[in-house]
Enzyme design. Structure first.
Site, PDB file in Angstrom:
ATOM      1  N   HIS A  12     -55.433 -10.962  22.886  1.00  0.00           N
ATOM      2  CA  HIS A  12     -55.105  -9.591  23.263  1.00  0.00           C
ATOM      3  C   HIS A  12     -54.298  -9.489  24.548  1.00  0.00           C
ATOM      4  CE1 HIS A  12     -58.529 -10.302  25.953  1.00  0.00           C
ATOM      5  NE2 HIS A  12     -58.042  -9.330  26.694  1.00  0.00           N
TER       6      HIS A  12
HETATM    7  C1  UD1 Z   1     -57.901  -4.812  29.678  1.00  0.00           C
HETATM    8  C2  UD1 Z   1     -57.728  -5.685  30.910  1.00  0.00           C
HETATM    9  C3  UD1 Z   1     -57.818  -7.143  30.502  1.00  0.00           C
HETATM   10  C4  UD1 Z   1     -59.100  -7.416  29.745  1.00  0.00           C
HETATM   11  C5  UD1 Z   1     -59.262  -6.446  28.591  1.00  0.00           C
HETATM   12  C6  UD1 Z   1     -60.619  -6.631  27.967  1.00  0.00           C
HETATM   13  C7  UD1 Z   1     -56.252  -4.708  32.597  1.00  0.00           C
HETATM   14  C8  UD1 Z   1     -54.937  -4.787  33.267  1.00  0.00           C
HETATM   15  N1  UD1 Z   1     -56.424  -5.485  31.531  1.00  0.00           N
HETATM   16  O1  UD1 Z   1     -56.833  -5.102  28.804  1.00  0.00           O
HETATM   17  O2  UD1 Z   1     -57.810  -7.949  31.657  1.00  0.00           O
HETATM   18  O3  UD1 Z   1     -59.049  -8.714  29.253  1.00  0.00           O
HETATM   19  O4  UD1 Z   1     -59.158  -5.097  29.066  1.00  0.00           O
HETATM   20  O5  UD1 Z   1     -60.626  -6.284  26.623  1.00  0.00           O
HETATM   21  O6  UD1 Z   1     -57.099  -3.970  33.031  1.00  0.00           O
HETATM   22  N2  UD1 Z   1     -56.847   0.677  23.362  1.00  0.00           N
HETATM   23  C9  UD1 Z   1     -57.429   1.365  22.327  1.00  0.00           C
HETATM   24  N3  UD1 Z   1     -58.755   1.694  22.437  1.00  0.00           N
HETATM   25  C10 UD1 Z   1     -59.511   1.384  23.522  1.00  0.00           C
HETATM   26  C11 UD1 Z   1     -58.898   0.699  24.576  1.00  0.00           C
HETATM   27  C12 UD1 Z   1     -57.563   0.350  24.477  1.00  0.00           C
HETATM   28  O7  UD1 Z   1     -56.788   1.671  21.325  1.00  0.00           O
HETATM   29  O8  UD1 Z   1     -60.707   1.720  23.542  1.00  0.00           O
HETATM   30  C13 UD1 Z   1     -55.420   0.275  23.233  1.00  0.00           C
HETATM   31  C14 UD1 Z   1     -54.452   1.313  23.794  1.00  0.00           C
HETATM   32  O9  UD1 Z   1     -53.323   1.301  22.993  1.00  0.00           O
HETATM   33  C15 UD1 Z   1     -54.105   0.729  25.149  1.00  0.00           C
HETATM   34  C16 UD1 Z   1     -54.173  -0.773  24.895  1.00  0.00           C
HETATM   35  O10 UD1 Z   1     -55.215  -0.937  23.945  1.00  0.00           O
HETATM   36  O11 UD1 Z   1     -52.852   1.125  25.621  1.00  0.00           O
HETATM   37  C17 UD1 Z   1     -54.458  -1.596  26.123  1.00  0.00           C
HETATM   38  O12 UD1 Z   1     -55.652  -1.145  26.764  1.00  0.00           O
HETATM   39  P1  UD1 Z   1     -55.866  -1.381  28.320  1.00  0.00           P
HETATM   40  O13 UD1 Z   1     -57.214  -0.942  28.741  1.00  0.00           O
HETATM   41  O14 UD1 Z   1     -54.714  -0.836  29.097  1.00  0.00           O
HETATM   42  O15 UD1 Z   1     -55.759  -2.946  28.485  1.00  0.00           O
HETATM   43  P2  UD1 Z   1     -56.448  -4.117  27.646  1.00  0.00           P
HETATM   44  O16 UD1 Z   1     -55.378  -4.800  26.866  1.00  0.00           O
HETATM   45  O17 UD1 Z   1     -57.623  -3.593  26.931  1.00  0.00           O
HETATM   46  N1  UDP Z   2     -66.398  -9.529  22.418  1.00  0.00           N
HETATM   47  C1  UDP Z   2     -67.127  -8.768  21.506  1.00  0.00           C
HETATM   48  N2  UDP Z   2     -66.527  -8.382  20.331  1.00  0.00           N
HETATM   49  C2  UDP Z   2     -65.255  -8.746  20.022  1.00  0.00           C
HETATM   50  C3  UDP Z   2     -64.519  -9.531  20.947  1.00  0.00           C
HETATM   51  C4  UDP Z   2     -65.124  -9.891  22.136  1.00  0.00           C
HETATM   52  O1  UDP Z   2     -68.296  -8.445  21.752  1.00  0.00           O
HETATM   53  O2  UDP Z   2     -64.774  -8.378  18.940  1.00  0.00           O
HETATM   54  C5  UDP Z   2     -67.026  -9.892  23.699  1.00  0.00           C
HETATM   55  C6  UDP Z   2     -67.095 -11.376  23.971  1.00  0.00           C
HETATM   56  O3  UDP Z   2     -68.312 -11.907  23.516  1.00  0.00           O
HETATM   57  C7  UDP Z   2     -66.966 -11.445  25.495  1.00  0.00           C
HETATM   58  C8  UDP Z   2     -66.126 -10.239  25.842  1.00  0.00           C
HETATM   59  O4  UDP Z   2     -66.191  -9.366  24.723  1.00  0.00           O
HETATM   60  O5  UDP Z   2     -68.226 -11.295  26.118  1.00  0.00           O
HETATM   61  C9  UDP Z   2     -64.698 -10.645  26.114  1.00  0.00           C
HETATM   62  O6  UDP Z   2     -63.905  -9.522  26.195  1.00  0.00           O
HETATM   63  P1  UDP Z   2     -62.321  -9.602  26.170  1.00  0.00           P
HETATM   64  O7  UDP Z   2     -61.876 -10.821  25.457  1.00  0.00           O
HETATM   65  O8  UDP Z   2     -61.860  -8.299  25.663  1.00  0.00           O
HETATM   66  O9  UDP Z   2     -61.946  -9.617  27.704  1.00  0.00           O
HETATM   67  P2  UDP Z   2     -61.667 -10.768  28.793  1.00  0.00           P
HETATM   68  O10 UDP Z   2     -62.901 -11.587  28.917  1.00  0.00           O
HETATM   69  O11 UDP Z   2     -60.473 -11.543  28.339  1.00  0.00           O
HETATM   70  O12 UDP Z   2     -61.333  -9.993  30.012  1.00  0.00           O
END
Ligand code: UD1
Ligand code: UDP
Length: 377
Positions: free
Chosen positions: A204
């Site tokens: 992601h």
């Molecule tokens: C964020 C964090 C990343 C982390 C991840 C965990 C930052 C800069 N990045 O990335 O470090 O690994 O969370 O999962 O803070 N969206 C949805 N539904 C949701 C949330 C997001 O559809 O509930 C979509 C939206 O299109 C949004 C995109 O995902 O624009 C990105 O979401 P965002 O929270 O900006 O960053 P993540 O990629 O989730």
């Molecule tokens: N995770 C989850 N369901 C999913 C994918 C991830 O519960 O479908 C959990 C996973 O076990 C871990 C955390 O989410 O604890 C990791 O989140 P993510 O990869 O979004 O973020 P990052 O750790 O890269 O910031």
């Protein structure tokens, strides 16, 4: 004592739950502030429910946006709550925009910030997370690096006071939930998977999903997978695939099951029973080594180098030959498989949450929770 937790994304809920629980066990009721950076049921509420978190005190509904929009709006909303609530300390975890917003809003109100999972560095400043980590660390009064390596990163940047190596709360979360997951989740049956006969995929990160060519490289790797695979897909990745017209191609890969993101119990069970994990997630690199599953990381660097040094994780980037080559070797070479699966967990004993609560309560009692000057702001 009145601690406040600021969080907003999936991994923050999972990794802060053990700390919140540790405070509750000690008779301290923390204030919970959810920025709403993640808002889909399966990116947020499912974890609050499964981990039996107390009700959220303030839902800020910040949502998605550009880096500045999301961080700025979160700061504005967090500041209002902090002014009203005046907690003694604000805890943030990790490296998201929510963390940066929480740390900046608090430190400027002279409310001490405690950073859980401090000191991680990928040394790649093109990642938004790296900027967030550095700034949050420098805005923090109390720092909880998970490992000695993370502590050394802080030391190199001149941060040496109130630094406590406590382990990573991800271990607490895994130990508290893996057995429940094994018992309660029917995820293997639902997807028709057999233990150790499939690869678990997640990707992601912005650097892998925001450019069409990188998503194409990811798809090419997945098209070459020699085994069954399952990919619970982050909404960011799904959105980009649709935007670039690549969704149909991803969805039609033979042997690959693409699903919505899963709850923690289902996901833990999928991790534990996977033959191997391919991921660009930070938390999943950690969970793989804790659960004794070989990890191939779809990145060129990692802020979790301990996993690589321990021998449980290999950086394969988006290099098809390298990624699939490693997977083939794992399938054929039992000794390599055992070595990677048997790598020692470098993230501690699962008591990080308790240590964090004890240390902060101790500092509070001694009157030592006070703002220190920051180098960056
Ligand atoms: C964020 C964090 C990343 C982390 C991840 C965990 C930052 C800069 N990045 O990335 O470090 O690994 O969370 O999962 O803070 N969206 C949805 N539904 C949701 C949330 C997001 O559809 O509930 C979509 C939206 O299109 C949004 C995109 O995902 O624009 C990105 O979401 P965002 O929270 O900006 O960053 P993540 O990629 O989730
Ligand atoms: N995770 C989850 N369901 C999913 C994918 C991830 O519960 O479908 C959990 C996973 O076990 C871990 C955390 O989410 O604890 C990791 O989140 P993510 O990869 O979004 O973020 P990052 O750790 O890269 O910031």
């Amino acid at each position: 004592m009145k601690p406040a937790f600021v969080f907003g994304t999936r991994p923050e809920i999972i990794k802060l739950a053990p700390v919140i629980r540790a405070f509750l066990d000690r008779g301290v009721e923390p204030l919970l502030i959810h920025t709403g950076q993640h808002y889909d049921y399966e990116m947020s509420s499912v974890f609050l429910e499964e981990l039996e978190m107390p009700p959220i005190d303030h839902h800020l509904e910040v949502g998605s946006g550009t880096q500045a929009e999301q961080t700025g709006l979160a700061m504005i909303k967090i500041e209002k709550v902090l002014v009203d609530e005046r907690p003694d300390v604000v805890l943030v975890q990790g490296d998201t925009n929510t963390v940066l917003a929480g740390a900046l809003a608090s430190v400027k109100l002279k409310i001490p910030v405690a950073h859980v999972e401090a000191g991680l560095r990928s040394f790649d400043r093109t990642m938004p997370e790296e900027i967030n980590r550095i700034l949050a660390d420098h805005a923090s009064e109390v720092l909880f690096p998970p490992t000695e390596e993370a502590r050394k990163n802080l030391e190199r940047e001149g941060i040496t006071e109130n630094v406590y190596v406590v382990g990573n709360t991800v271990v607490d979360a895994v130990l508290q939930n893996a057995e429940v997951a094994e018992r309660k989740s029917d995820v293997l049956e639902r997807f028709g998977l057999k233990p150790k006969e499939y690869v678990l995929i997640t990707a992601h990160r912005a650097e892998n999903t925001d450019r069409r060519e990188n998503l194409e490289r990811l798809i090419e790797i997945l098209e070459g997978l020699p085994t069954r695979a399952v990919y619970p897909m982050h909404p960011r990745t799904r959105g980009r695939l649709e935007e670039f017209g690549l969704w149909e191609r991803m969805a039609s890969i033979e042997n690959l099951t693409v699903t919505k993101p899963l709850g923690y119990l289902d996901f833990l069970k999928l991790e534990k029973n996977a033959f191997a994990i391919m991921t660009d997630s930070g938390g999943i690199q950690e969970e793989a080594i804790i659960l004794n599953v070989p990890c191939l990381t779809l990145r060129y660097n990692t802020e979790r180098p301990e996993t690589v040094k321990a021998g449980g994780n290999v950086l394969v980037g988006l290099e098809k030959e390298r990624a699939l080559g490693y997977l083939q070797r794992l399938l054929k070479d039992g000794e390599l498989y055992r070595k990677m699966a048997g790598a020692a967990n470098p993230f501690g004993d699962g008591k990080a949450g308790e240590r964090i609560a004890e240390i902060l309560m101790g500092l509070y009692k001694e009157g030592k929770l006070k703002v220190k000057s920051s180098k960056f702001i």
